[in-house]
Design a protein around this motif. Structure first.
Motif, PDB file in Angstrom:
ATOM      1  N   UNK A  28       0.859  -1.252  -0.049  1.00 42.87           N
ATOM      2  CA  UNK A  28      -0.132   0.009   0.061  1.00 42.87           C
ATOM      3  C   UNK A  28       0.816   1.371   0.043  1.00 42.87           C
ATOM      4  N   UNK A  29       0.141   2.403   0.061  1.00 41.41           N
ATOM      5  CA  UNK A  29       0.652   3.728  -0.008  1.00 41.41           C
ATOM      6  C   UNK A  29      -0.116   4.520   0.833  1.00 41.41           C
ATOM      7  N   UNK A  30       0.502   5.469   1.391  1.00 41.07           N
ATOM      8  CA  UNK A  30      -0.321   6.588   2.531  1.00 41.07           C
ATOM      9  C   UNK A  30       0.248   6.321   3.842  1.00 41.07           C
ATOM     10  N   UNK A  31      -0.506   6.972   4.709  1.00 41.21           N
ATOM     11  CA  UNK A  31       0.002   6.789   6.099  1.00 41.21           C
ATOM     12  C   UNK A  31       0.321   5.187   6.676  1.00 41.21           C
ATOM     13  N   UNK A  32       1.185   5.107   7.619  1.00 37.94           N
ATOM     14  CA  UNK A  32       1.595   3.863   7.982  1.00 37.94           C
ATOM     15  C   UNK A  32       0.414   3.014   9.164  1.00 37.94           C
ATOM     16  N   UNK A  33       0.179   1.532   8.961  1.00 36.84           N
ATOM     17  CA  UNK A  33      -0.278   1.193  10.081  1.00 36.84           C
ATOM     18  C   UNK A  33       0.225  -0.266  10.237  1.00 36.84           C
ATOM     19  N   UNK A  34       0.346  -0.602  11.376  1.00 37.87           N
ATOM     20  CA  UNK A  34       0.851  -1.926  11.799  1.00 37.87           C
ATOM     21  C   UNK A  34      -0.258  -2.772  12.292  1.00 37.87           C
ATOM     22  N   UNK A  55      -6.808  -0.898   0.830  1.00 39.42           N
ATOM     23  CA  UNK A  55      -7.420  -0.238  -0.240  1.00 39.42           C
ATOM     24  C   UNK A  55      -8.013   1.056   0.295  1.00 39.42           C
ATOM     25  N   UNK A  56      -7.977   1.337   1.475  1.00 39.92           N
ATOM     26  CA  UNK A  56      -8.338   2.708   2.109  1.00 39.92           C
ATOM     27  C   UNK A  56      -7.493   3.841   1.889  1.00 39.92           C
ATOM     28  N   UNK A  57      -6.246   3.349   1.446  1.00 36.10           N
ATOM     29  CA  UNK A  57      -5.286   4.295   1.459  1.00 36.10           C
ATOM     30  C   UNK A  57      -4.204   4.183   2.338  1.00 36.10           C
ATOM     31  N   UNK A  58      -3.888   3.273   2.961  1.00 37.59           N
ATOM     32  CA  UNK A  58      -2.721   3.119   4.122  1.00 37.59           C
ATOM     33  C   UNK A  58      -1.660   2.169   3.713  1.00 37.59           C
ATOM     34  N   UNK A  59      -0.551   2.433   3.987  1.00 38.11           N
ATOM     35  CA  UNK A  59       0.879   1.582   3.937  1.00 38.11           C
ATOM     36  C   UNK A  59       0.552   0.675   5.012  1.00 38.11           C
ATOM     37  N   UNK A  60       0.215  -0.808   4.927  1.00 40.35           N
ATOM     38  CA  UNK A  60       0.242  -1.559   6.013  1.00 40.35           C
ATOM     39  C   UNK A  60       1.282  -2.490   6.077  1.00 40.35           C
ATOM     40  N   UNK A  61       1.700  -2.762   7.473  1.00 37.42           N
ATOM     41  CA  UNK A  61       2.715  -3.709   7.670  1.00 37.42           C
ATOM     42  C   UNK A  61       2.223  -4.959   8.651  1.00 37.42           C
ATOM     43  N   UNK A  62       2.509  -6.004   8.063  1.00 40.49           N
ATOM     44  CA  UNK A  62       1.799  -7.277   8.948  1.00 40.49           C
ATOM     45  C   UNK A  62       3.143  -8.076   9.276  1.00 40.49           C
ATOM     46  N   UNK A  63       3.292  -7.571  10.632  1.00 40.38           N
ATOM     47  CA  UNK A  63       4.305  -8.802  11.175  1.00 40.38           C
ATOM     48  C   UNK A  63       3.686 -10.189  11.338  1.00 40.38           C
ATOM     49  N   UNK A 122       1.677   6.728  13.265  1.00 35.84           N
ATOM     50  CA  UNK A 122       1.120   5.373  12.512  1.00 35.84           C
ATOM     51  C   UNK A 122       0.056   4.769  13.516  1.00 35.84           C
ATOM     52  N   UNK A 123      -0.641   4.174  12.808  1.00 35.88           N
ATOM     53  CA  UNK A 123      -1.687   3.390  13.355  1.00 35.88           C
ATOM     54  C   UNK A 123      -1.105   1.791  13.961  1.00 35.88           C
ATOM     55  N   UNK A 124      -1.666   1.362  14.931  1.00 36.66           N
ATOM     56  CA  UNK A 124      -1.294   0.205  15.508  1.00 36.66           C
ATOM     57  C   UNK A 124      -2.398  -0.638  15.965  1.00 36.66           C
ATOM     58  N   UNK A 143       3.401   6.255  17.687  1.00 40.72           N
ATOM     59  CA  UNK A 143       1.941   5.442  17.325  1.00 40.72           C
ATOM     60  C   UNK A 143       0.740   6.800  17.723  1.00 40.72           C
ATOM     61  N   UNK A 144       0.175   7.188  16.852  1.00 39.21           N
ATOM     62  CA  UNK A 144      -1.018   7.999  16.881  1.00 39.21           C
ATOM     63  C   UNK A 144      -2.309   7.527  17.007  1.00 39.21           C
ATOM     64  N   UNK A 145      -2.503   6.124  16.602  1.00 36.88           N
ATOM     65  CA  UNK A 145      -4.041   5.668  16.362  1.00 36.88           C
ATOM     66  C   UNK A 145      -3.759   4.352  17.028  1.00 36.88           C
ATOM     67  N   UNK A 146      -3.744   3.965  18.205  1.00 36.01           N
ATOM     68  CA  UNK A 146      -4.029   2.340  18.719  1.00 36.01           C
ATOM     69  C   UNK A 146      -5.135   2.115  18.700  1.00 36.01           C
ATOM     70  N   UNK A 147      -5.543   0.798  18.277  1.00 39.02           N
ATOM     71  CA  UNK A 147      -6.711  -0.042  18.340  1.00 39.02           C
ATOM     72  C   UNK A 147      -6.703  -1.225  19.003  1.00 39.02           C
TER      73      UNK A 147
END
Length: 246
Positions: A28-34, A55-63, A122-124, A143-147
């Motif tokens: 993906x591209x866009x803000x990062x989300x782990x 698809x919503x516009x984020x760079x996703x990293x899956x550990x 980034x989101x987590x 980390x700016x968006x923890x879920x």
């Protein structure tokens, strides 16, 4: 075709008390989300959820922390994953008042992603066994968006463990300071899920209005995957949009 064929494989290494390396997949591209997978691992439904975030516009990293990537959800895969986590010193299972050791590796991964992509942070997102890991990552300002989706560690055996946030006192204080500075936390669970215990009540008490609590009725556990709640997915996307595109 493999579900991860369109993802870029890689790895991340962090050296703290000891050197830890885990595989990663990125897209993906866009803000990062782990996105941190649940037990038993990077199942097809976890990957499908991650594809929605891409698809919503984020760079996703899956550990990939345990289990076999792409193995379907089932008793055999769950047993294999629990065998791995139960013998690993990287994860806490029953201890209270401590932060899971893998948090250092995850914070390092988030910092690296934020340093590369910039923005507010980034989101987590953690699920089930890893649900509370996103809270531990919030100690780091990247980390700016923890879920927290159905956080289930420490295992809810007894009232003390059921209420515990899987954080050391020092890390809890850091989380509270970050929350007081404006970083909100989104939490998702089935109201009657015995695995999440009473830790959402603890978050209400410790974080106050900074904790956005979403409780679903009915029976279930995996809010975003196996017992998917579309409202939950929508709330996650809205939360990331608000916090990472500001």
């Amino acid at each position: 075709m493999s579900l991860l064929d369109t993802w870029t494989p890689g790895s991340h290494t962090h050296t703290g008390d000891r050197t830890i390396t885990h595989p990663t997949y990125r897209k993906g591209t866009g803000p990062g989300v782990v996105i941190i997978h649940e037990v038993p691992g990077l199942t097809p439904r976890v990957i499908a959820f991650a594809e929605e975030i891409v698809a919503a516009g984020y760079t996703v990293v899956l550990p990939s922390l345990f289990g076999t990537p792409e193995a379907p959800f089932g008793a055999k895969a769950i047993a294999k994953a629990f065998k791995q986590v139960c013998v690993s010193a990287e994860f806490t299972k029953l201890a209270t008042g401590v932060t899971t050791p893998i948090a250092g590796w995850l914070r390092s991964l988030a910092r690296e992603l934020h340093d590369e992509l910039g923005g507010p942070g980034v989101g987590a997102l953690g699920m089930c066994f890893t649900g509370g890991f996103a809270l531990a990552m919030m100690v780091d300002q990247s980390v700016a968006a923890p879920v927290l989706s159905q956080p289930s560690v420490p295992f809810a055996v007894g009232r003390k463990r059921a209420a515990d946030l899987n954080l050391s006192p020092a890390d809890l204080e850091s989380v509270k300071q970050h929350a007081a500075g404006g970083c909100q936390v989104l939490g998702l669970q089935f109201r009657s899920d015995p695995m999440t215990g009473s830790r959402f009540d603890t978050l209400d008490r410790e974080l106050g209005a900074a904790f956005i609590r979403v409780d679903f009725g009915g029976k279930g556990h995996s809010v975003l995957t196996e017992q998917r709640q579309q409202e939950g997915v929508d709330r996650v996307l809205a939360f990331f949009g608000d916090k990472l595109r500001g």
